[in-house]
Design a protein around this motif. Sequence first.
Motif, PDB file in Angstrom:
ATOM      1  N   ILE A  81      33.029  51.057  41.586  1.00 58.03           N
ATOM      2  CA  ILE A  81      33.512  49.981  40.726  1.00 58.03           C
ATOM      3  C   ILE A  81      33.399  50.449  39.280  1.00 58.03           C
ATOM      4  CG2 ILE A  81      33.080  47.620  39.946  1.00 58.03           C
ATOM      5  CD1 ILE A  81      32.022  47.070  42.820  1.00 58.03           C
ATOM      6  N   ALA A  82      34.467  50.313  38.531  1.00 56.56           N
ATOM      7  CA  ALA A  82      34.509  50.759  37.139  1.00 56.56           C
ATOM      8  C   ALA A  82      33.453  50.040  36.301  1.00 56.56           C
ATOM      9  CB  ALA A  82      35.897  50.517  36.553  1.00 56.56           C
ATOM     10  N   SER A 127      33.722  49.135  33.373  1.00 53.98           N
ATOM     11  CA  SER A 127      34.375  48.133  32.521  1.00 53.98           C
ATOM     12  C   SER A 127      34.543  46.783  33.224  1.00 53.98           C
ATOM     13  CB  SER A 127      35.737  48.638  32.065  1.00 53.98           C
ATOM     14  OG  SER A 127      36.582  48.854  33.193  1.00 53.98           O
ATOM     15  N   CYS A 128      34.302  46.716  34.523  1.00 57.92           N
ATOM     16  CA  CYS A 128      34.502  45.477  35.279  1.00 57.92           C
ATOM     17  C   CYS A 128      33.253  44.598  35.241  1.00 57.92           C
ATOM     18  CB  CYS A 128      34.841  45.787  36.735  1.00 57.92           C
ATOM     19  SG  CYS A 128      36.434  46.571  36.949  1.00 57.92           S
ATOM     20  N   SER A 129      33.471  43.336  34.952  1.00 61.77           N
ATOM     21  CA  SER A 129      32.363  42.376  34.964  1.00 61.77           C
ATOM     22  C   SER A 129      32.106  41.914  36.402  1.00 61.77           C
ATOM     23  CB  SER A 129      32.693  41.164  34.095  1.00 61.77           C
ATOM     24  OG  SER A 129      33.709  40.380  34.705  1.00 61.77           O
ATOM     25  N   GLU A 130      30.962  41.305  36.585  1.00 66.19           N
ATOM     26  CA  GLU A 130      30.622  40.765  37.908  1.00 66.19           C
ATOM     27  C   GLU A 130      31.671  39.754  38.351  1.00 66.19           C
ATOM     28  OE1 GLU A 130      27.037  38.142  39.940  1.00 66.19           O
ATOM     29  OE2 GLU A 130      26.615  39.303  38.134  1.00 66.19           O
ATOM     30  N   GLN A 131      32.105  38.919  37.444  1.00 71.11           N
ATOM     31  CA  GLN A 131      33.107  37.900  37.767  1.00 71.11           C
ATOM     32  C   GLN A 131      34.438  38.535  38.166  1.00 71.11           C
ATOM     33  OE1 GLN A 131      33.667  34.924  34.764  1.00 71.11           O
ATOM     34  NE2 GLN A 131      35.406  33.990  35.809  1.00 71.11           N
ATOM     35  N   GLU A 132      34.869  39.581  37.452  1.00 71.81           N
ATOM     36  CA  GLU A 132      36.127  40.259  37.784  1.00 71.81           C
ATOM     37  C   GLU A 132      36.078  40.845  39.195  1.00 71.81           C
ATOM     38  OE1 GLU A 132      38.091  42.334  33.980  1.00 71.81           O
ATOM     39  OE2 GLU A 132      35.977  42.868  34.282  1.00 71.81           O
ATOM     40  N   VAL A 133      34.962  41.477  39.527  1.00 71.65           N
ATOM     41  CA  VAL A 133      34.808  42.091  40.851  1.00 71.65           C
ATOM     42  C   VAL A 133      34.839  41.010  41.924  1.00 71.65           C
ATOM     43  CG1 VAL A 133      33.280  43.423  42.352  1.00 71.65           C
ATOM     44  CG2 VAL A 133      33.515  44.056  39.933  1.00 71.65           C
ATOM     45  N   ARG A 134      34.087  39.950  41.701  1.00 73.28           N
ATOM     46  CA  ARG A 134      34.026  38.849  42.673  1.00 73.28           C
ATOM     47  C   ARG A 134      35.396  38.231  42.892  1.00 73.28           C
ATOM     48  NH1 ARG A 134      29.105  35.685  41.665  1.00 73.28           N
ATOM     49  NH2 ARG A 134      28.533  37.613  42.262  1.00 73.28           N
ATOM     50  N   GLU A 135      36.116  37.948  41.808  1.00 75.35           N
ATOM     51  CA  GLU A 135      37.447  37.336  41.928  1.00 75.35           C
ATOM     52  C   GLU A 135      38.427  38.276  42.627  1.00 75.35           C
ATOM     53  OE1 GLU A 135      38.495  36.185  37.960  1.00 75.35           O
ATOM     54  OE2 GLU A 135      37.148  34.458  37.976  1.00 75.35           O
ATOM     55  N   PHE A 136      38.379  39.559  42.293  1.00 75.69           N
ATOM     56  CA  PHE A 136      39.258  40.537  42.923  1.00 75.69           C
ATOM     57  C   PHE A 136      39.030  40.580  44.432  1.00 75.69           C
ATOM     58  CE2 PHE A 136      39.924  44.813  44.598  1.00 75.69           C
ATOM     59  CZ  PHE A 136      41.238  45.061  44.245  1.00 75.69           C
ATOM     60  N   ASP A 177      24.483  45.519  39.858  1.00 77.77           N
ATOM     61  CA  ASP A 177      24.532  46.462  38.729  1.00 77.77           C
ATOM     62  C   ASP A 177      25.908  46.557  38.079  1.00 77.77           C
ATOM     63  OD1 ASP A 177      21.839  47.031  39.082  1.00 77.77           O
ATOM     64  OD2 ASP A 177      22.225  48.758  40.367  1.00 77.77           O
ATOM     65  N   ALA A 178      26.587  45.414  37.923  1.00 79.32           N
ATOM     66  CA  ALA A 178      27.892  45.415  37.254  1.00 79.32           C
ATOM     67  C   ALA A 178      27.750  46.017  35.861  1.00 79.32           C
ATOM     68  CB  ALA A 178      28.437  43.994  37.161  1.00 79.32           C
ATOM     69  N   GLY A 179      28.745  46.795  35.447  1.00 80.79           N
ATOM     70  CA  GLY A 179      28.742  47.416  34.134  1.00 80.79           C
ATOM     71  C   GLY A 179      27.995  48.736  34.067  1.00 80.79           C
ATOM     72  N   THR A 180      27.542  49.227  35.222  1.00 81.67           N
ATOM     73  CA  THR A 180      26.836  50.509  35.274  1.00 81.67           C
ATOM     74  C   THR A 180      27.598  51.460  36.189  1.00 81.67           C
ATOM     75  OG1 THR A 180      25.454  49.999  37.205  1.00 81.67           O
ATOM     76  CG2 THR A 180      24.631  49.271  35.053  1.00 81.67           C
ATOM     77  N   PRO A 181      27.299  52.766  36.103  1.00 78.34           N
ATOM     78  CA  PRO A 181      27.994  53.731  36.970  1.00 78.34           C
ATOM     79  C   PRO A 181      27.702  53.519  38.458  1.00 78.34           C
ATOM     80  CG  PRO A 181      26.835  54.860  35.189  1.00 78.34           C
ATOM     81  CD  PRO A 181      26.439  53.422  35.130  1.00 78.34           C
ATOM     82  N   HIS A 224      42.919  49.839  43.507  1.00 74.73           N
ATOM     83  CA  HIS A 224      42.397  50.101  42.172  1.00 74.73           C
ATOM     84  C   HIS A 224      41.873  48.833  41.514  1.00 74.73           C
ATOM     85  CE1 HIS A 224      44.396  53.910  42.746  1.00 74.73           C
ATOM     86  NE2 HIS A 224      43.756  54.360  41.678  1.00 74.73           N
ATOM     87  N   LEU A 225      40.703  48.968  40.922  1.00 69.87           N
ATOM     88  CA  LEU A 225      40.102  47.901  40.132  1.00 69.87           C
ATOM     89  C   LEU A 225      39.520  48.561  38.895  1.00 69.87           C
ATOM     90  CD1 LEU A 225      39.167  44.985  39.725  1.00 69.87           C
ATOM     91  CD2 LEU A 225      37.117  45.537  41.042  1.00 69.87           C
ATOM     92  N   GLY A 226      39.942  48.140  37.732  1.00 67.03           N
ATOM     93  CA  GLY A 226      39.467  48.748  36.495  1.00 67.03           C
ATOM     94  C   GLY A 226      39.890  50.196  36.352  1.00 67.03           C
ATOM     95  N   GLY A 227      41.017  50.557  36.994  1.00 68.10           N
ATOM     96  CA  GLY A 227      41.544  51.906  36.881  1.00 68.10           C
ATOM     97  C   GLY A 227      40.921  52.928  37.818  1.00 68.10           C
ATOM     98  N   GLN A 228      40.030  52.486  38.706  1.00 69.15           N
ATOM     99  CA  GLN A 228      39.386  53.412  39.638  1.00 69.15           C
ATOM    100  C   GLN A 228      39.668  52.992  41.078  1.00 69.15           C
ATOM    101  OE1 GLN A 228      35.525  54.845  37.083  1.00 69.15           O
ATOM    102  NE2 GLN A 228      35.169  53.906  39.029  1.00 69.15           N
ATOM    103  N   PRO A 229      39.868  53.968  41.967  1.00 72.03           N
ATOM    104  CA  PRO A 229      40.066  53.627  43.383  1.00 72.03           C
ATOM    105  C   PRO A 229      38.741  53.212  44.020  1.00 72.03           C
ATOM    106  CG  PRO A 229      40.059  56.005  43.096  1.00 72.03           C
ATOM    107  CD  PRO A 229      39.968  55.404  41.725  1.00 72.03           C
ATOM    108  N   LEU A 230      38.770  52.120  44.721  1.00 72.06           N
ATOM    109  CA  LEU A 230      37.560  51.621  45.375  1.00 72.06           C
ATOM    110  C   LEU A 230      37.271  52.378  46.664  1.00 72.06           C
ATOM    111  CD1 LEU A 230      38.187  47.793  44.953  1.00 72.06           C
ATOM    112  CD2 LEU A 230      36.685  49.261  43.579  1.00 72.06           C
ATOM    113  N   GLU A 231      36.002  52.434  47.013  1.00 75.12           N
ATOM    114  CA  GLU A 231      35.563  52.998  48.285  1.00 75.12           C
ATOM    115  C   GLU A 231      34.921  51.856  49.067  1.00 75.12           C
ATOM    116  OE1 GLU A 231      32.831  56.091  47.252  1.00 75.12           O
ATOM    117  OE2 GLU A 231      34.333  57.207  46.124  1.00 75.12           O
ATOM    118  N   ALA A 232      35.306  51.706  50.320  1.00 70.52           N
ATOM    119  CA  ALA A 232      34.792  50.597  51.115  1.00 70.52           C
ATOM    120  C   ALA A 232      34.353  51.069  52.486  1.00 70.52           C
ATOM    121  CB  ALA A 232      35.866  49.519  51.265  1.00 70.52           C
TER     122      ALA A 232
END
Length: 89
Positions: free
Chosen positions: A8-9, A11-20, A36-40, A67-75
């Motif tokens: 998760i990028a 630049s993404c907030s916890e709320q952005e990730v949750r909504e996505f 740990d939103a906002g951290t590597p 893609h979320l915040g310009g990065q491909p997610l891994e799941a």
Amino acid sequence: MNLTVRNIAESCSEQEVREFLKRELGHYAKNVEVVDAGTPGAYATVELDANVPYVGDVIARQIQGKHLGGQPLEASADIFSDEPPPDAH
């Protein structure tokens, strides 16, 4: 059954990730926890509303690479739960 989403990028907030994730997973997302939103090392754990193990794998494949915040997610799906195994007796 849980789904873990990584990469998760920062630049993404916890709320952005949750909504996505709620938007992408629809009714399958029972609960979304972002750590740990906002951290590597940010990641999310999604409690899935599905009892069949293969459903988690299918959902993980659907999220993988989006893609979320310009990065491909891994799941990945965790087919094991916190519940104790049934009594063998």
